[in-house]
Scaffold this motif. Structure first.
Motif, PDB file in Angstrom:
ATOM      1  N   LEU A 129       0.830  -1.204   0.000  1.00 15.07           N
ATOM      2  CA  LEU A 129       0.000   0.000   0.000  1.00 15.07           C
ATOM      3  C   LEU A 129       0.860   1.247   0.000  1.00 15.07           C
ATOM      4  O   LEU A 129       1.899   1.304   0.665  1.00 15.07           O
ATOM      5  N   SER A 130       0.410   2.272  -0.741  1.00 19.73           N
ATOM      6  CA  SER A 130       1.126   3.550  -0.768  1.00 19.73           C
ATOM      7  C   SER A 130       0.827   4.329   0.507  1.00 19.73           C
ATOM      8  O   SER A 130      -0.083   3.984   1.276  1.00 19.73           O
ATOM      9  N   PRO A 163       4.920 -13.646   6.591  1.00 23.20           N
ATOM     10  CA  PRO A 163       6.032 -12.940   7.263  1.00 23.20           C
ATOM     11  C   PRO A 163       5.821 -11.441   7.403  1.00 23.20           C
ATOM     12  O   PRO A 163       6.541 -10.786   8.152  1.00 23.20           O
ATOM     13  N   VAL A 164       4.822 -10.869   6.695  1.00 24.01           N
ATOM     14  CA  VAL A 164       4.561  -9.426   6.782  1.00 24.01           C
ATOM     15  C   VAL A 164       4.127  -9.043   8.193  1.00 24.01           C
ATOM     16  O   VAL A 164       4.460  -7.966   8.692  1.00 24.01           O
ATOM     17  N   PHE A 165       3.403  -9.943   8.870  1.00 20.85           N
ATOM     18  CA  PHE A 165       2.840  -9.631  10.191  1.00 20.85           C
ATOM     19  C   PHE A 165       3.659 -10.325  11.276  1.00 20.85           C
ATOM     20  O   PHE A 165       3.651 -11.549  11.392  1.00 20.85           O
ATOM     21  N   LEU A 202      -4.518  -3.559   8.974  1.00 18.85           N
ATOM     22  CA  LEU A 202      -3.369  -3.966   9.789  1.00 18.85           C
ATOM     23  C   LEU A 202      -2.042  -3.723   9.072  1.00 18.85           C
ATOM     24  O   LEU A 202      -0.999  -3.609   9.713  1.00 18.85           O
ATOM     25  N   ARG A 203      -2.086  -3.636   7.741  1.00 16.34           N
ATOM     26  CA  ARG A 203      -0.876  -3.294   6.984  1.00 16.34           C
ATOM     27  C   ARG A 203      -0.532  -1.809   7.119  1.00 16.34           C
ATOM     28  O   ARG A 203       0.573  -1.398   6.775  1.00 16.34           O
ATOM     29  N   CYS A 204      -1.514  -1.002   7.576  1.00 18.63           N
ATOM     30  CA  CYS A 204      -1.295   0.445   7.705  1.00 18.63           C
ATOM     31  C   CYS A 204      -0.625   0.828   9.023  1.00 18.63           C
ATOM     32  O   CYS A 204      -0.198   1.961   9.200  1.00 18.63           O
ATOM     33  N   ALA A 256       0.074   0.787  17.944  1.00 22.05           N
ATOM     34  CA  ALA A 256      -0.154  -0.657  17.923  1.00 22.05           C
ATOM     35  C   ALA A 256      -1.302  -1.036  18.863  1.00 22.05           C
ATOM     36  O   ALA A 256      -2.127  -1.891  18.539  1.00 22.05           O
ATOM     37  N   LYS A 257      -1.357  -0.377  20.021  1.00 16.90           N
ATOM     38  CA  LYS A 257      -2.426  -0.661  20.991  1.00 16.90           C
ATOM     39  C   LYS A 257      -3.794  -0.281  20.414  1.00 16.90           C
ATOM     40  O   LYS A 257      -4.770  -1.022  20.555  1.00 16.90           O
ATOM     41  N   GLN A 258      -3.845   0.868  19.738  1.00 21.24           N
ATOM     42  CA  GLN A 258      -5.092   1.276  19.082  1.00 21.24           C
ATOM     43  C   GLN A 258      -5.557   0.214  18.089  1.00 21.24           C
ATOM     44  O   GLN A 258      -6.735  -0.170  18.061  1.00 21.24           O
ATOM     45  N   ALA A 259      -4.614  -0.242  17.270  1.00 19.12           N
ATOM     46  CA  ALA A 259      -4.941  -1.211  16.214  1.00 19.12           C
ATOM     47  C   ALA A 259      -5.444  -2.528  16.801  1.00 19.12           C
ATOM     48  O   ALA A 259      -6.417  -3.110  16.307  1.00 19.12           O
ATOM     49  N   LEU A 260      -4.794  -3.004  17.853  1.00 21.08           N
ATOM     50  CA  LEU A 260      -5.186  -4.275  18.462  1.00 21.08           C
ATOM     51  C   LEU A 260      -6.566  -4.178  19.107  1.00 21.08           C
ATOM     52  O   LEU A 260      -7.354  -5.132  19.065  1.00 21.08           O
ATOM     53  N   ASP A 261      -6.869  -3.021  19.713  1.00 19.41           N
ATOM     54  CA  ASP A 261      -8.205  -2.817  20.289  1.00 19.41           C
ATOM     55  C   ASP A 261      -9.280  -2.887  19.206  1.00 19.41           C
ATOM     56  O   ASP A 261     -10.330  -3.501  19.388  1.00 19.41           O
ATOM     57  N   LEU A 262      -9.003  -2.247  18.058  1.00 23.32           N
ATOM     58  CA  LEU A 262      -9.956  -2.264  16.946  1.00 23.32           C
ATOM     59  C   LEU A 262     -10.095  -3.663  16.356  1.00 23.32           C
ATOM     60  O   LEU A 262     -11.192  -4.088  15.977  1.00 23.32           O
TER      61      LEU A 262
END
Length: 667
Positions: free
Chosen positions: A152-153, A213-215, A178-180, A189-195
């Motif tokens: 993603l750009s 392997p990206v994640f 999650l790629r963003c 990271a905490k925000q993303a995991l909550d969502l």
């Protein structure tokens, strides 16, 4: 004179680099169309050219150039760890002038600050009620259709982050969101995991992407495993080979993925048997041997602790011992293969030696003390080998063709190979089996033959023997495919003198394998590795070349020889039209599952399979290209029909096939 020639050569090389730089500038200004997969390969090639030019420098001499830090004024203080980049010397004789910019490649401080503010916790209150405009929604939908291989750009990442709350009901958006995430930022990271915990539950095929392997986040990978827990055993077995390979990307030897695979295997003997073999084969990889051995130990320990099953199944100890005996059996078969190869003489002499061994020194193999679970079909118990029905193929490696008696009074035939890495064949046949399943879910049965293949080592393995004959043999003895099928399914009132069912089976199987071999880029297709069963089912074997590799020059897009078209009544017949219709229908069905297939190959990127290990990124991009995701279904129908016409009319491959037949004859 020599000096001027070298100078001219040096200027010519610099001129080429200058031309490339101008093209890059045009590309960055948007004057050249962007093609994601091709751009990545192009930039990689350009880097190699630059590296080559910088090393050679247009001269046969070698030079060592060392640049020391130099500054306009005396240095009073230098911060520890600072990385000072120096400008290249600018000379009037240079064709290319490189201007030094110390901030190139670094994050713009103001841009970085804006990014932090846009993703701060305080923005969460504002962003929660944001809704994308019509144009923004179109952009988001376009992003969600990107294949999993697409990077993603910056603008795309920002757009998905901005509207993350409104996308939570869109399950396809989670992997892209999650790629963003900037995972190095603890707050973000905490925000993303909550969502992620509140997001609409994703499909199993998307969960596979999160194990790539990206994640690296353990929480994300654990979430992917929780989604996989919803898959039944049949579906899980379709992906088991890749899930074992995904253990390479885990951060812990006792990961959630490893524990999940073992727990599911404990309740299903087929899963347990295949998991044990898949892990055992990878123990030879020194980079990950410890991780795979840990999974093997966990499986062994847990199975040994199991009690007897409620349905009268044997206890865990006996079940584990039945799997260990599979390894003992393959070791004995390796020994037999070596003894047979050492016999001087023709194939018949070797067959006699094989039957002599089974009836004499190794007679214990004709009747096992305890039944052994078949490595290829663990649900089947085999009780011994039938010497009189066992043989050897006429081949350099002398594979064994063995007939085993089964506990229910029947028999099963397998091929055992020693000296050949069949892991690539195992992967391809797994893909054929998966695609067969996907087609049948759409009510399209193309009578494929996904025979079973199992690698039991780096250079050994078993294959299911399917009674059949190669097209080369059939055409040599019967002149045509129809003439051969008339021996088994004659019908004076049917098309071409055979039953309509037999012809339909042939047409469908030809269509299925034409599409699958095209998508997987199967190479080295000739009439000796195209086999035909008595019921009219055609299938392919021997997958030594995949993802576009082919030892033959100018191969057609798919293997569709004129004899196959003639068996359908020729290019103008209604049956050939039906064949093309099946091809296009199957192609569009499989395109719907392109993400699943790409994810599975992505998980194989770290494996030692030859045609993937050589250049995983290039191979996966080639696979992605075959799906033509830029076209809609209607356009793909025209595209695939053109491919079929191109393959049928290819003259050069027919010449190569003739040469191959001559070579086989003289061999």
């Amino acid at each position: 004179m020599e000096h001027s020639l070298l100078l001219h050569l040096e200027r010519h090389e610099r001129g080429e680099l200058e031309r490339l730089e101008k093209l890059v500038n045009k590309y960055e200004r948007g004057q050249i169309q962007r093609v994601d997969w091709l751009d990545r390969l192009t930039f990689k090639t350009m880097d190699k050219i630059k590296e080559h030019e910088s090393l050679n420098n247009g001269s046969s001499h070698l030079y060592l150039v060392v640049d020391f830090c130099s500054f306009e004024h005396r240095v009073v203080f230098q911060e520890s760890g600072a990385n000072f980049l120096l400008p290249s010397p600018i000379a009037s004789t240079n064709d290319i002038v490189i201007v030094w910019d110390p901030e190139v490649g670094k994050i713009n401080p103001s841009e970085h600050k804006q990014l932090k503010l846009a993703r701060s916790l305080t923005r969460g209150v504002i962003d929660r009620d944001l809704k994308p405009s019509s144009n923004e929604r179109k952009s988001i939908q376009k992003i969600l259709k990107h294949p999993p291989t697409r990077t993603l750009s910056g603008d795309e990442r920002q757009l998905l982050w901005k509207f993350r709350f409104s996308l939570m009901s869109e399950k396809r958006a989670l992997t892209k969101f999650l790629r963003c995430v900037e995972w190095s930022d603890v707050q973000e990271a905490k925000q993303a995991l909550d969502l992620m915990g509140k997001w609409e539950m994703i499909d199993v095929c998307d969960a596979l992407e999160l194990l790539s392997p990206v994640f690296e986040s353990e929480e994300v990978r654990a979430y992917a495993v929780s989604v996989l827990e919803r898959a039944d055993d049949e579906e899980l077995q379709c992906y088991l080979l890749q899930l074992v390979q995904a253990l390479r990307f885990e951060r812990s030897d006792k990961s959630r993925l490893s524990q999940f695979l073992v727990q599911r295997a404990l309740s299903n003997i087929e899963l347990a048997s295949f998991l044990r073999w898949y892990v055992a084969v990878e123990l030879y990889d020194p980079a990950y041997a410890k991780r795979f051995y840990c999974t093997y130990e966990i499986l062994e320990e847990n199975m040994m602790k199991m009690g007897a099953g409620a349905n009268g199944e044997e206890d865990g100890f006996k079940r584990w011992q039945s799997l260990v005996r599979q390894t003992e059996l393959t070791a004995q078969l390796c020994s037999i293969t070596r003894d047979v190869r050492n016999v001087r003489g023709n194939t018949q002499k070797k067959i006699e030696k094989l039957r002599q061994l089974l009836s004499g020194l190794l007679s214990e193999l004709t009747y096992f003390d305890e039944p052994i679970r078949s490595p290829l079909t663990p649900g089947v118990l085999i009780t011994g080998i039938v010497p009189s029905e066992s043989s050897i193929f006429k081949s350099a490696l002398h594979p064994l063709r063995l007939t085993f008696k089964t506990a229910n009074g029947g028999n099963c035939k397998i091929i055992f190979k020693k000296g050949d890495d069949i892991r690539q064949d195992q992967l391809v046949v797994q893909m054929v089996s998966l695609m067969d399943r996907l087609l049948k879910l759409e009510n399209l049965d193309l009578h494929l033959t996904p025979y079973k293949v199992l690698a039991t080592g780096q250079d050994e393995g078993m294959l299911e023997f399917i009674p059949s004959r190669s097209l080369a043999q059939i055409l040599s003895e019967h002149r045509s495919i129809i003439s051969y099928l008339q021996n088994f399914h004659p019908d004076d009132h049917g098309p071409f003198g055979i039953t309509a069912t037999c012809l339909e089976t042939f047409i469908k199987s030809c269509a299925g394998y034409s599409v699958i071999t095209y998508i997987l880029g199967i190479g080295d297709r000739h009439l000796d590795n195209l086999l035909l069963r008595d019921d009219g089912s055609l299938f392919h074997v021997d997958f030594g070349f995949i993802l576009g590799r082919d030892p033959k020059p100018f191969p057609p897009p798919m293997k569709l020889c004129k004899e196959m078209v003639e068996a359908m009544g020729g290019a103008e017949s209604q049956y050939y039209t039906r064949f093309k219709s099946y091809c296009c229908e199957a192609y569009n069905i499989l395109r719907k599952s392109s993400n699943l297939i790409l994810n599975l190959f992505y998980l194989m990127a770290g494996s030692n399979i030859p045609d993937i290990a050589s250049d995983p990124e290039k191979g996966i991009l080639k696979l992605q290209e075959k799906f033509r995701l830029d076209l809609d279904d209607e356009a793909c129908i025209h595209f695939f029909q053109d491919l079929i016409n191109e393959s049928v009319s290819a003259l050069f491959p027919q010449m190569v096939e003739t040469i191959h037949r001559w070579a086989q004859y003289w061999r």
